[in-house]
Design an enzyme around this catalytic site. Structure first.
Site, PDB file in Angstrom:
ATOM      1  N   CYS A 237      -3.964  -0.017   8.998  1.00  0.00           N
ATOM      2  CA  CYS A 237      -3.748  -1.457   8.849  1.00  0.00           C
ATOM      3  C   CYS A 237      -2.506  -1.864   9.633  1.00  0.00           C
ATOM      4  O   CYS A 237      -1.398  -1.898   9.100  1.00  0.00           O
ATOM      5  CB  CYS A 237      -3.625  -1.822   7.371  1.00  0.00           C
ATOM      6  SG  CYS A 237      -5.127  -1.532   6.426  1.00  0.00           S
TER       7      CYS A 237
ATOM      8  N   ASN B 282     -25.475 -11.379  17.920  1.00  0.00           N
ATOM      9  CA  ASN B 282     -24.416 -10.763  17.106  1.00  0.00           C
ATOM     10  C   ASN B 282     -24.191  -9.351  17.640  1.00  0.00           C
ATOM     11  O   ASN B 282     -24.533  -8.362  16.993  1.00  0.00           O
ATOM     12  CB  ASN B 282     -24.848 -10.737  15.637  1.00  0.00           C
ATOM     13  CG  ASN B 282     -23.780 -10.141  14.738  1.00  0.00           C
ATOM     14  OD1 ASN B 282     -22.596 -10.210  15.037  1.00  0.00           O
ATOM     15  ND2 ASN B 282     -24.204  -9.543  13.641  1.00  0.00           N
TER      16      ASN B 282
ATOM     17  N   GLU C  60     -33.722  -5.497  17.198  1.00  0.00           N
ATOM     18  CA  GLU C  60     -32.614  -4.577  16.926  1.00  0.00           C
ATOM     19  C   GLU C  60     -33.025  -3.173  17.361  1.00  0.00           C
ATOM     20  O   GLU C  60     -34.191  -2.785  17.221  1.00  0.00           O
ATOM     21  CB  GLU C  60     -32.295  -4.615  15.427  1.00  0.00           C
ATOM     22  CG  GLU C  60     -31.436  -3.499  14.896  1.00  0.00           C
ATOM     23  CD  GLU C  60     -30.027  -3.503  15.473  1.00  0.00           C
ATOM     24  OE1 GLU C  60     -29.562  -2.423  15.857  1.00  0.00           O
ATOM     25  OE2 GLU C  60     -29.412  -4.581  15.536  1.00  0.00           O
TER      26      GLU C  60
ATOM     27  N   CYS D 277      -7.393   4.104  -1.667  1.00  0.00           N
ATOM     28  CA  CYS D 277      -7.155   3.052  -0.679  1.00  0.00           C
ATOM     29  C   CYS D 277      -7.449   1.684  -1.296  1.00  0.00           C
ATOM     30  O   CYS D 277      -8.553   1.448  -1.794  1.00  0.00           O
ATOM     31  CB  CYS D 277      -8.037   3.269   0.549  1.00  0.00           C
ATOM     32  SG  CYS D 277      -7.974   1.907   1.740  1.00  0.00           S
TER      33      CYS D 277
ATOM     34  N   CYS E  21     -17.339 -10.107  17.272  1.00  0.00           N
ATOM     35  CA  CYS E  21     -16.231  -9.387  16.638  1.00  0.00           C
ATOM     36  C   CYS E  21     -15.145  -9.046  17.662  1.00  0.00           C
ATOM     37  O   CYS E  21     -14.231  -8.284  17.357  1.00  0.00           O
ATOM     38  CB  CYS E  21     -16.733  -8.116  15.953  1.00  0.00           C
ATOM     39  SG  CYS E  21     -17.514  -6.924  17.065  1.00  0.00           S
TER      40      CYS E  21
ATOM     41  N   GLN F  15     -22.198  -5.766   7.739  1.00  0.00           N
ATOM     42  CA  GLN F  15     -20.815  -6.207   7.817  1.00  0.00           C
ATOM     43  C   GLN F  15     -20.006  -5.552   6.698  1.00  0.00           C
ATOM     44  O   GLN F  15     -20.494  -5.354   5.588  1.00  0.00           O
ATOM     45  CB  GLN F  15     -20.724  -7.732   7.692  1.00  0.00           C
ATOM     46  CG  GLN F  15     -21.417  -8.488   8.814  1.00  0.00           C
ATOM     47  CD  GLN F  15     -20.607  -8.533  10.095  1.00  0.00           C
ATOM     48  OE1 GLN F  15     -19.585  -7.857  10.237  1.00  0.00           O
ATOM     49  NE2 GLN F  15     -21.068  -9.304  11.059  1.00  0.00           N
TER      50      GLN F  15
ATOM     51  N   CYS G 149       0.851  -1.194   0.000  1.00  0.00           N
ATOM     52  CA  CYS G 149       0.000   0.000   0.000  1.00  0.00           C
ATOM     53  C   CYS G 149       0.885   1.241   0.000  1.00  0.00           C
ATOM     54  O   CYS G 149       1.696   1.437   0.914  1.00  0.00           O
ATOM     55  CB  CYS G 149      -0.912   0.005   1.225  1.00  0.00           C
ATOM     56  SG  CYS G 149      -1.840   1.545   1.435  1.00  0.00           S
TER      57      CYS G 149
END
Length: 375
Positions: free
Chosen positions: A21, A308, A265, A91, A334, A215, A10
């Site tokens: 990153c 989730n 939700e 990017c 996550c 996601q 990158c």
């Protein structure tokens, strides 16, 4: 000694302009191995399947671009240490339709004379440009503004913008007048008639509306939903409750004619999208706006519960699931640290199967799917 090349070359990273990153200098196999070890530590008793890898570039379906610079030289990217704009339009993480659209969106800033927000000076109008790409290469664009002052100028140029960006089907302005570290506001001003983007995963046409969660990696999300649906079908529960259901990804993949499925939700926009998808599919799955942690006992007592949650985990809901009548729980996490904490609070629900899905290459984040069964 074997020397592994970085996973992705990158230019922004090499130039020291972006440090988002944090693992980009690691070979991708090494990244996967590191994440797998962290995931396995969260649920050591489970039978672990091989990790599901991601593409190493062009995998992000959403760009959250901070606006900076000036009207005549706008930047779309991030802010440096002095809160000034760094342009990251190229990017390599973003899907190609997003990369193709960003120069046209930057040009609109100049053409419509929309001053980018200057964080140190607390003045200007445009705070962020948010772009989401669907698997069908359609786009949703949201302009996050301090006020509605620039909205007429943007609206006037929408036809021309759509000619330059053929995939642009949903556009809106999100109004965020406050000086605070959030990405979007509470008021949404539509700029197109259509206000939902179809995110087609595994032939399920999920509807994403402005403000709804999805996601960030469509290909890996599709694999995650397929895996969960397979596990759910194997135990074949009569009822499923999908808590923190978002736009209904797990619920709509688990829906079957003989199965009662409900999703809960907090986001009204996400629930509106889930209801729209269920109607289009002819699915009997039901959805309601509500706090998953305060779901009624009947919902928590479904034969199988899907959770989730955000990174903070399920908190007090763990104790309710432990005491519930649910025979199985499918937990999509996550954050392995909060997953481990929540599993410890549900000792009667034993991890039997698990898999790590690399939703976020080049950093330490991972999505972990675990099937729990009551002892």
């Amino acid at each position: 000694m074997t020397v592994f090349a970085p996973a992705l070359d990158c230019g922004y990273h090499r130039a020291g302009l972006c440090h988002s990153c944090t693992r980009i200098d690691d070979a991708y196999d090494a990244q996967l191995a590191r994440k797998q070890l962290g995931a396995e530590a969260a649920a050591p008793g489970a039978a672990w399947l091989a990790p599901h890898a991601s593409a190493i570039s062009a995998f992000r379906n959403k760009a959250k671009m901070v606006a900076g610079g000036t009207v005549d030289a706008p930047t779309l990217g991030i802010l440096d240490g002095e809160r000034r704009g760094i342009d990251l339009r190229a990017c390599p993480l973003h899907e190609q339709p997003i990369r193709d659209a960003l120069p046209h969106l930057a040009a609109l800033v100049t053409d419509a004379r929309i001053p980018p927000y200057d964080v140190p000076e607390r003045r200007g109008e445009l705070k962020h440009v948010l772009v989401t790409a669907s698997p069908d290469a359609e786009l949703m664009v949201r302009f996050v503004l301090r006020s509605t002052e620039a909205v007429p100028r943007i609206a006037k140029r929408m036809d021309a913008l759509r000619e330059r960006i053929p995939g642009l089907v949903v556009a809106s302005a999100s109004i965020l007048p406050e000086h605070k570290a959030v990405v979007e506001g509470d008021v949404e001003v539509p700029l197109t008639d259509r206000q939902s983007l179809t995110m087609r995963l595994n032939d399920v046409p999920l509807r994403l509306r402005p403000g709804g969660f999805f996601q960030t990696n469509s290909a890996v999300a599709a694999a995650l939903y397929r895996e969960a649906a397979t596990w759910i079908d194997e135990v074949d529960p009569a009822s499923v409750a999908d808590l923190y259901c978002g736009v209904g990804g797990f619920a709509l993949h688990a829906a079957r004619p003989h199965r009662d499925v409900v999703g809960v939700e907090t986001s009204a926009e996400a629930i509106a999208g889930a209801i729209e998808t269920a109607s289009a599919m002819g699915s009997s799955a039901r959805f309601a706006v509500g706090d998953a942690t305060a779901a009624d006992d009947r919902t928590v007592d479904a034969a199988l519960v899907v959770v989730n949650p955000p990174r903070r985990g399920i908190g007090a809901l763990a104790a309710r699931l432990e005491a519930s009548a649910a025979r199985h729980v499918v937990y999509s996490s996550c954050n392995p640290a909060t997953l481990a904490r929540d599993l410890a609070a549900m000792p009667s629900l034993r991890p039997v199967r698990a898999r790590m899905f690399d939703m976020f290459p080049h950093n330490d984040h991972a999505e972990v799917l675990v099937l729990l069964e009551r002892r």
